[in-house]
Design an enzyme around this catalytic site. Structure first.
Site, PDB file in Angstrom:
ATOM      1  N   ARG A 102     -10.634 -10.926 -44.414  1.00  0.00           N
ATOM      2  CA  ARG A 102      -9.500 -10.028 -43.769  1.00  0.00           C
ATOM      3  C   ARG A 102      -9.932  -8.714 -43.290  1.00  0.00           C
ATOM      4  O   ARG A 102      -9.201  -7.760 -43.371  1.00  0.00           O
ATOM      5  CB  ARG A 102      -8.272  -9.827 -44.610  1.00  0.00           C
ATOM      6  CG  ARG A 102      -7.398 -11.207 -44.962  1.00  0.00           C
ATOM      7  CD  ARG A 102      -6.402 -11.292 -44.233  1.00  0.00           C
ATOM      8  NE  ARG A 102      -5.561 -12.715 -44.473  1.00  0.00           N
ATOM      9  CZ  ARG A 102      -4.468 -12.570 -45.155  1.00  0.00           C
ATOM     10  NH1 ARG A 102      -3.697 -11.474 -45.300  1.00  0.00           N
ATOM     11  NH2 ARG A 102      -3.921 -13.712 -45.503  1.00  0.00           N
TER      12      ARG A 102
ATOM     13  N   ARG B 189      -4.086  -5.127 -41.070  1.00  0.00           N
ATOM     14  CA  ARG B 189      -3.252  -4.018 -41.147  1.00  0.00           C
ATOM     15  C   ARG B 189      -3.708  -2.727 -41.583  1.00  0.00           C
ATOM     16  O   ARG B 189      -3.158  -1.774 -41.377  1.00  0.00           O
ATOM     17  CB  ARG B 189      -1.947  -4.448 -41.852  1.00  0.00           C
ATOM     18  CG  ARG B 189      -1.193  -5.330 -40.785  1.00  0.00           C
ATOM     19  CD  ARG B 189      -0.217  -6.317 -41.683  1.00  0.00           C
ATOM     20  NE  ARG B 189      -0.830  -7.054 -42.655  1.00  0.00           N
ATOM     21  CZ  ARG B 189      -0.326  -7.584 -43.423  1.00  0.00           C
ATOM     22  NH1 ARG B 189       1.287  -8.086 -43.598  1.00  0.00           N
ATOM     23  NH2 ARG B 189      -1.073  -8.519 -44.416  1.00  0.00           N
TER      24      ARG B 189
ATOM     25  N   ARG C 107      -1.275  -4.700 -32.823  1.00  0.00           N
ATOM     26  CA  ARG C 107      -0.132  -5.364 -33.122  1.00  0.00           C
ATOM     27  C   ARG C 107       1.148  -5.134 -32.807  1.00  0.00           C
ATOM     28  O   ARG C 107       1.949  -5.979 -32.632  1.00  0.00           O
ATOM     29  CB  ARG C 107      -0.358  -5.571 -34.773  1.00  0.00           C
ATOM     30  CG  ARG C 107       0.382  -6.443 -35.571  1.00  0.00           C
ATOM     31  CD  ARG C 107       0.459  -8.033 -35.343  1.00  0.00           C
ATOM     32  NE  ARG C 107       1.376  -8.372 -36.408  1.00  0.00           N
ATOM     33  CZ  ARG C 107       2.526  -8.370 -36.256  1.00  0.00           C
ATOM     34  NH1 ARG C 107       3.155  -7.993 -34.980  1.00  0.00           N
ATOM     35  NH2 ARG C 107       3.261  -9.008 -36.991  1.00  0.00           N
TER      36      ARG C 107
ATOM     37  N   ASP D 145      -5.693 -17.486 -38.008  1.00  0.00           N
ATOM     38  CA  ASP D 145      -5.006 -17.523 -39.251  1.00  0.00           C
ATOM     39  C   ASP D 145      -5.098 -18.996 -39.618  1.00  0.00           C
ATOM     40  O   ASP D 145      -5.251 -19.998 -39.179  1.00  0.00           O
ATOM     41  CB  ASP D 145      -3.315 -17.399 -39.189  1.00  0.00           C
ATOM     42  CG  ASP D 145      -2.534 -17.371 -40.564  1.00  0.00           C
ATOM     43  OD1 ASP D 145      -3.140 -16.370 -41.323  1.00  0.00           O
ATOM     44  OD2 ASP D 145      -2.195 -18.249 -41.196  1.00  0.00           O
TER      45      ASP D 145
ATOM     46  N   TYR E 264       0.577 -25.665 -48.272  1.00  0.00           N
ATOM     47  CA  TYR E 264       1.188 -24.765 -47.291  1.00  0.00           C
ATOM     48  C   TYR E 264       2.115 -25.797 -46.496  1.00  0.00           C
ATOM     49  O   TYR E 264       3.464 -25.320 -46.114  1.00  0.00           O
ATOM     50  CB  TYR E 264       0.262 -24.157 -46.319  1.00  0.00           C
ATOM     51  CG  TYR E 264       0.209 -22.883 -46.999  1.00  0.00           C
ATOM     52  CD1 TYR E 264       0.856 -21.762 -46.880  1.00  0.00           C
ATOM     53  CD2 TYR E 264      -1.101 -22.401 -47.251  1.00  0.00           C
ATOM     54  CE1 TYR E 264       0.859 -20.364 -47.082  1.00  0.00           C
ATOM     55  CE2 TYR E 264      -1.431 -21.243 -47.648  1.00  0.00           C
ATOM     56  CZ  TYR E 264      -0.604 -20.189 -47.754  1.00  0.00           C
ATOM     57  OH  TYR E 264      -0.902 -18.809 -48.115  1.00  0.00           O
TER      58      TYR E 264
END
Ligand code: CP3
Length: 351
Positions: free
Chosen positions: A25, A29, A38, A74, A150
């Site tokens: 990552r 953010r 974003r 992702d 998931y």
């Protein structure tokens, strides 16, 4: 060749003058420039638009001394290639109208490249033009069990209780689902290699939710098939299995070129013991990035000392960077990986 990326040399277990480094990552953010990008669109749009995904991938490379770029996308994106629909809510991606049983999931798990899942391949082609030769290009995908959890749960969860219950409801169908996901994920990864990925990182972030013996019995055949198929494309594979040394040892059984472990594992001991002769990746606590820069640098130096001259070590965290990471600490951590090794060498001992 001197410009052959350090990462690729380490993945092959070759001697490198220092461990190559990248961070899970590394785009995200905690970077103001990512938050700005974003703010102009959704996360799904970023993943699906190669020019924007390329820009997000490059942001940490411009700022820090990293040895690899991981394509911005992702884990759940390839589920769209299997025909399921994703919705990106406040708590991360969710599967809309997902399967209600392992049998239903297995029956529909046939992968077809669709626009969204082709975006990472096109992004990698843009990255090949934009990056210097010494920065390796990494493609990635989810490992079969993690993707299955998931899919069956419908979203991220602490313990994936519903997903696990559905696996136990029909073990044979669960196994069939892992196999089908492995075959599809291999195709998805192969497209990334065709686009320009030089290595594939597999994330089995929730692999430790099955007991070791169950994982070996139910998941290992699919895992071995997946690794073999990707390696046939001519690139090395690194398998990240979060959840302690016993589970990390399972990842060795997949035949992956490298095994990545979280910070609960004693990496130097694992590297000398079960993983001897294999490349390893890891494994500092990502929360160190919330500490002052000198604290993180100290931990890097200690790990380098403990690893000694272990060949085939790729420096990384034990899991992904979180949004609260401090930029100056990320920089200091990466600087410490590059310090001449005598700064990190073991203290001289009397003989
Ligand atoms: O820089 C990179 O590492 C490349 C991009 C990348 C992302 N996700 C971007 C992302 C990679 C390699 C991933 C992998 C991923 N995604 C995993 C496996 C690794 C791990 O962390 O265990 C998993 C389990 C996911 C699923 C996922 N994606 C969740 C659960 C969430 C929500 C939680 C969160 O952190 O927000 C995401 C969202 C996500 N993936 C973001 C980013 C940059 C944040 C999206 C945003 O901008 O709003």
């Amino acid at each position: 060749m001197s410009d052959r990326p350090l990462l690729l040399r380490a993945l092959r277990g070759e001697t490198t003058e220092r461990p190559p480094a990248w961070l899970y990552r590394q785009a995200g953010r905690y970077l103001p420039e990512y938050r700005e990008l974003r703010a102009r669109g959704t996360f799904a749009a970023l993943c699906a638009t190669p020019e924007l995904a390329c820009e997000a991938t490059l942001q940490p490379i411009r700022r820090f001394k990293l040895d690899a770029a991981i394509v911005f996308s992702d884990l759940l994106v390839p589920l769209e290639g299997f025909g399921w629909t994703l919705h990106h809510g406040d708590h991360g991606p969710e599967v809309v109208d997902g399967p209600r049983s392992a049998a239903e999931a297995a029956a529909h798990a046939r992968y077809e490249a669709r626009d969204t899942t082709e975006a990472p391949a096109r992004t990698l082609a843009l990255l090949q033009r934009a990056l210097p030769a010494e920065v390796a290009r990494i493609g990635f995908a989810g490992a079969p069990l993690t993707l299955a959890l998931y899919l069956l749960e419908g979203r991220g969860s602490k313990g994936f209780e519903k997903g696990r219950a559905l696996l136990w409801q029909d073990e044979a169908k669960a196994q069939a689902l892992f196999e089908a996901l492995a075959i599809g994920v291999a195709e998805y990864a192969a497209a990334q290699v065709a686009g320009g990925a030089q290595a594939i990182q597999l994330f089995d972030s929730w692999g430790a939710l099955l007991a070791v013996a169950d994982w070996r019995r139910l998941v290992l055949p699919a895992a071995r098939e997946l690794v073999a198929r990707i390696r046939r494309e001519g690139v090395p594979v690194c398998w990240f299995l979060r959840g302690g040394a016993d589970h990390a040892a399972l990842a060795l059984e997949t035949g992956a070129d490298a095994v990545a472990v979280d910070w609960s594992v004693d990496l130097p001991a694992f590297a000398r013991g079960p993983a001897a002769g294999r490349a390893v990746q890891g494994n500092l606590d990502p929360a160190l990035l919330l500490a002052p820069p000198d604290v993180a640098a100290r931990h890097v130096r200690a790990l380098r000392r403990a690893m000694g001259d272990r060949h085939g070590w790729i420096f990384n965290l034990g899991h992904g960077i979180t949004p609260a990471a401090r930029i100056e600490t990320v920089a200091a951590l990466l600087e410490a990986v590059r310090e001449p090794s005598d700064a990190a060498a073991p203290p001289v001992t009397a003989r």
